[in-house]
Design a protein around this motif. Structure first.
Motif, mmCIF file in Angstrom:
data_model
loop_
_atom_site.group_PDB
_atom_site.id
_atom_site.type_symbol
_atom_site.label_atom_id
_atom_site.label_comp_id
_atom_site.label_asym_id
_atom_site.label_seq_id
_atom_site.Cartn_x
_atom_site.Cartn_y
_atom_site.Cartn_z
ATOM 1 N N HIS A 167 0.887 -1.144 0.131
ATOM 2 C CA HIS A 167 -0.055 0.078 -0.167
ATOM 3 C C HIS A 167 0.910 1.330 0.027
ATOM 4 O O HIS A 167 0.679 2.352 -0.750
ATOM 5 N N TYR A 168 1.842 1.161 0.783
ATOM 6 C CA TYR A 168 2.684 2.460 0.951
ATOM 7 C C TYR A 168 3.552 2.596 -0.476
ATOM 8 O O TYR A 168 3.577 3.952 -1.044
ATOM 9 N N ILE A 169 3.864 1.635 -0.789
ATOM 10 C CA ILE A 169 4.532 1.856 -2.186
ATOM 11 C C ILE A 169 3.696 2.402 -3.291
ATOM 12 O O ILE A 169 4.172 3.082 -4.290
ATOM 13 N N ARG A 170 2.441 1.738 -3.424
ATOM 14 C CA ARG A 170 1.665 2.148 -4.242
ATOM 15 C C ARG A 170 1.207 3.606 -4.203
ATOM 16 O O ARG A 170 1.333 4.348 -5.047
ATOM 17 N N ILE A 171 0.861 4.227 -2.985
ATOM 18 C CA ILE A 171 0.608 5.426 -2.934
ATOM 19 C C ILE A 171 1.848 6.241 -2.775
ATOM 20 O O ILE A 171 1.556 7.405 -3.301
ATOM 21 N N TYR A 172 2.913 6.175 -2.106
ATOM 22 C CA TYR A 172 3.986 6.929 -1.819
ATOM 23 C C TYR A 172 5.260 6.675 -2.843
ATOM 24 O O TYR A 172 6.463 7.038 -2.602
ATOM 25 N N GLY A 173 5.093 5.779 -3.789
ATOM 26 C CA GLY A 173 6.428 5.273 -4.337
ATOM 27 C C GLY A 173 7.016 6.017 -5.381
ATOM 28 O O GLY A 173 7.884 5.566 -6.206
ATOM 29 N N ASN A 181 9.600 7.462 5.062
ATOM 30 C CA ASN A 181 8.944 8.523 5.899
ATOM 31 C C ASN A 181 7.621 8.035 6.398
ATOM 32 O O ASN A 181 7.180 8.415 7.484
ATOM 33 N N GLU A 182 6.751 7.919 5.414
ATOM 34 C CA GLU A 182 5.285 7.642 5.675
ATOM 35 C C GLU A 182 5.095 6.276 6.455
ATOM 36 O O GLU A 182 4.179 6.259 7.653
ATOM 37 N N ILE A 183 5.927 5.208 6.450
ATOM 38 C CA ILE A 183 5.773 4.262 7.267
ATOM 39 C C ILE A 183 6.389 4.584 8.704
ATOM 40 O O ILE A 183 5.627 4.226 9.559
ATOM 41 N N GLU A 184 7.368 5.408 8.975
ATOM 42 C CA GLU A 184 8.109 5.876 10.096
ATOM 43 C C GLU A 184 6.666 6.841 10.928
ATOM 44 O O GLU A 184 6.503 6.698 12.044
ATOM 45 N N LYS A 185 6.106 7.614 10.091
ATOM 46 C CA LYS A 185 4.976 8.324 10.635
ATOM 47 C C LYS A 185 3.743 7.551 11.139
ATOM 48 O O LYS A 185 3.334 7.673 12.321
#
Length: 329
Positions: A167-173, A181-185
């Protein structure tokens, strides 16, 4: 000799095991990945002591570079020497001297040679790579980005499911840094809880708008349903219809230039680094005549949008179908 088949995980594990190469060639220009590698190297090689020296050959002379490489420390002080703009080393003598140094390096020095380009067609960059440990630090495609992200979050002991990573790669990749950064947040907000597909829905920003590059990427890949979803999200979240059209023009104009074998223009191109790196992949899905047709359709739709009361969703959806299915009536 360069270990071209080594993954980033293997190289980092070697660093942590104190298996450190005397020379590394970092090609590709992803600053986050460069910084991450340099941090790991510093911790393993310098161990809080020694010196890290930065040189850039658009400012520093080759005499200064070779002076630093040949300098002998009375106290056997370890040093990491980081050299950027390596292609600015233009003299034949200087290039030969650098290769000679790489073949017989100083054991108290680790040399990092950094190029923003990954271009092994360039004989000088290839010669450096052939005699050093080569790292591919281009902004990675999704599959390689996942390898980087998993390695980094494992090293930081972050608990997250594979589905959440996707999900994070798809949205913030658009970059590895953005994903991390988004995962750490999310980790800060969830504390010790594992990040998974269920609890990320509760986080601020989960329902964020897609970025324009997501739409360019899905259209380049002819992903019909994904393109429909992103286009609708862009419109619902305030992106103006003319902005969507002009960004499609930027994408398909670059693709057409590539198809025609023309050198891409300098300056602003309207596509980011990850879209630029994906152009060769998109190119396989489109013929020359098809790209010409797409640009004509975009121009016609631009004119139509300024002279009709048809809503924007009804304008964009038929266009997406035409392009993704190559059906022009």
């Amino acid at each position: 000799m360069s270990q071209k088949n080594a993954s980033i995980g293997q190289i980092i594990r070697r660093l942590r095991a104190r298996e450190i190469a005397p020379v590394y060639a970092l090609y590709g220009g992803d600053s986050f990945l460069e910084d991450y590698f340099m941090l790991e190297l510093s911790q393993s090689f310098l161990k809080g002591k020694g010196v890290k020296l930065h040189l850039s050959l658009d400012q520093d002379s080759e005499e200064k570079l070779f002076g630093e490489l040949s300098a002998i420390s009375m106290f056997e002080e370890k040093r990491i020497i980081i050299v950027r703009e390596i292609k600015k080393l233009r003299s034949k003598k200087g290039r030969q001297e650098l290769i000679q140094y790489i073949q017989a390096p100083n054991p108290q020095i680790v040399l990092l040679i950094i190029s923003t380009e990954y271009d092994l067609r360039n004989s000088f960059l290839k010669n450096i790579a052939d005699h050093s440990e080569l790292l591919d630090l281009r902004t990675p495609f999704e599959n390689k980005m996942k390898e980087w992200v998993q390695f980094i979050i494992n090293s930081r002991k972050i608990k997250i499911t594979e589905g959440a990573i996707d999900h994070y790669i798809r949205i913030y990749g658009d970059s590895t840094a953005h994903v991390i950064n988004e995962i750490e947040k999310a980790t800060l907000m969830l504390g010790d809880d594992e990040i998974n597909e269920n609890n990320i829905e509760k986080l601020d920003g989960f329902d964020r708008v897609f970025q324009m590059w997501h739409f360019q990427d899905s259209m380049g890949k002819k992903k019909l349903q994904t393109s429909m979803e992103i286009a609708l999200s862009l419109l619902e979240n305030g992106t103006k219809f003319p902005q969507i059209l002009v960004n499609l023009v930027y994408l398909y104009q670059q693709m057409l230039w590539k198809k025609m074998g023309q050198v891409k223009p300098s300056g602003y191109t309207g596509i980011n680094k990850i879209i630029t790196s994906n152009l060769s992949r998109y190119d396989k899905a489109y013929s020359h005549s098809e790209l010409v047709q797409v640009i004509q359709e975009l121009r016609k739709l631009d004119v139509l949008s300024k002279s009709t009361s048809i809503n924007e969703t009804s304008l964009i959806q038929p266009l997406i179908v035409k392009i993704c299915k190559n059906q022009y009536v």
